[in-house]
Write an enzyme that holds these catalytic residues in place. Structure first.
Site, PDB file in Angstrom:
ATOM      1  N   ASP A  71     -35.959  26.747  18.911  1.00 34.39           N
ATOM      2  CA  ASP A  71     -37.418  26.759  18.920  1.00 34.39           C
ATOM      3  C   ASP A  71     -37.950  27.707  19.991  1.00 34.39           C
ATOM      4  O   ASP A  71     -37.538  27.646  21.147  1.00 34.39           O
ATOM      5  CB  ASP A  71     -37.933  25.342  19.171  1.00 34.39           C
ATOM      6  CG  ASP A  71     -39.408  25.226  18.911  1.00 34.39           C
ATOM      7  OD1 ASP A  71     -39.772  24.836  17.795  1.00 34.39           O
ATOM      8  OD2 ASP A  71     -40.201  25.546  19.821  1.00 34.39           O
ATOM      9  N   ALA A  94     -38.638  22.393  17.256  1.00 33.94           N
ATOM     10  CA  ALA A  94     -39.190  21.262  18.000  1.00 33.94           C
ATOM     11  C   ALA A  94     -40.704  21.197  17.807  1.00 33.94           C
ATOM     12  O   ALA A  94     -41.380  20.373  18.409  1.00 33.94           O
ATOM     13  CB  ALA A  94     -38.846  21.381  19.488  1.00 33.94           C
ATOM     14  N   HIS A  95     -41.243  22.071  16.983  1.00 32.39           N
ATOM     15  CA  HIS A  95     -42.678  22.077  16.695  1.00 32.39           C
ATOM     16  C   HIS A  95     -42.903  22.419  15.229  1.00 32.39           C
ATOM     17  O   HIS A  95     -42.037  23.000  14.575  1.00 32.39           O
ATOM     18  CB  HIS A  95     -43.402  23.121  17.566  1.00 32.39           C
ATOM     19  CG  HIS A  95     -43.230  24.508  17.040  1.00 32.39           C
ATOM     20  ND1 HIS A  95     -42.110  25.274  17.312  1.00 32.39           N
ATOM     21  CD2 HIS A  95     -44.014  25.266  16.222  1.00 32.39           C
ATOM     22  CE1 HIS A  95     -42.224  26.449  16.705  1.00 32.39           C
ATOM     23  NE2 HIS A  95     -43.359  26.461  16.029  1.00 32.39           N
ATOM     24  N   GLU A  96     -44.076  22.049  14.738  1.00 22.12           N
ATOM     25  CA  GLU A  96     -44.526  22.514  13.436  1.00 22.12           C
ATOM     26  C   GLU A  96     -46.046  22.614  13.475  1.00 22.12           C
ATOM     27  O   GLU A  96     -46.725  21.686  13.905  1.00 22.12           O
ATOM     28  CB  GLU A  96     -44.043  21.624  12.283  1.00 22.12           C
ATOM     29  CG  GLU A  96     -44.317  20.169  12.414  1.00 22.12           C
ATOM     30  CD  GLU A  96     -43.565  19.327  11.382  1.00 22.12           C
ATOM     31  OE1 GLU A  96     -42.840  19.875  10.534  1.00 22.12           O
ATOM     32  OE2 GLU A  96     -43.721  18.099  11.436  1.00 22.12           O
TER      33      GLU A  96
END
Length: 171
Positions: A71, A94-96
């Protein structure tokens, strides 16, 4: 169920507001060290880069293959245990960023985990010790310890007990 924290946005889509959620300079620094790591042929140097500059938690003798993409925004939310193999071109998110919200969630990969090439791991996922992830899998939920999973969406192919029995039968 993935463990992510949700943040609502009220104006344009959340990706359009990216630098209100994470510093531009942090993203630039992370991008540079991720790109160095993606091509780094020395596994110990790659792990050192990830630990030192990205603040990832990486266990001993873990091998990130060529072109693995951690990420870029929140690599510090990634933990990888010892003696793991992360296959070629795997993406660990680890994000969206979505239209009306963005989500952040830690990714925890246990010890002795094998992740096949071209796999995508979504935020908020835990992969148990000894799990095997087939190539080109979308890991969209937690993986039990010792399980063999694969597909898009991911499905359990063999449980730990079934894998142990297969190993005993092969002996």
């Amino acid at each position: 169920m993935r463990q992510t924290k949700r943040y609502k946005v009220d104006q344009a889509n959340s990706l359009w507001q990216i630098y209100q959620t994470v510093s531009f300079w942090k993203v630039m620094k992370n991008f540079i060290f991720i790109q160095l790591g993606r091509y780094m042929p020395f596994l110990s140097v790659k792990n050192w880069l990830y630990r030192t500059f990205l603040r990832m938690k990486v266990g001993k003798q873990t091998a990130f293959a060529l072109m693995v993409m951690p990420d870029t925004m929140f690599p510090e939310k990634i933990t990888v245990g010892s003696n793991c193999v992360i296959g070629y071109n795997t993406t660990i998110l680890a994000h969206e960023y979505l239209i009306s919200e963005y989500r952040i969630g830690a990714v925890v990969i246990g010890n002795d985990v094998m992740i096949g090439a071209n796999t995508t791991i979504l935020p908020g996922v835990k992969i148990g010790d000894g799990a095997v992830i087939s190539s080109a899998t979308l890991v969209n939920r937690d993986v039990p310890p010792g399980a063999f999973v694969g597909g898009n969406p991911m499905q359990v192919i063999y449980t730990k007990e079934e894998m142990d029995k297969r190993m005993d039968d092969d002996s």
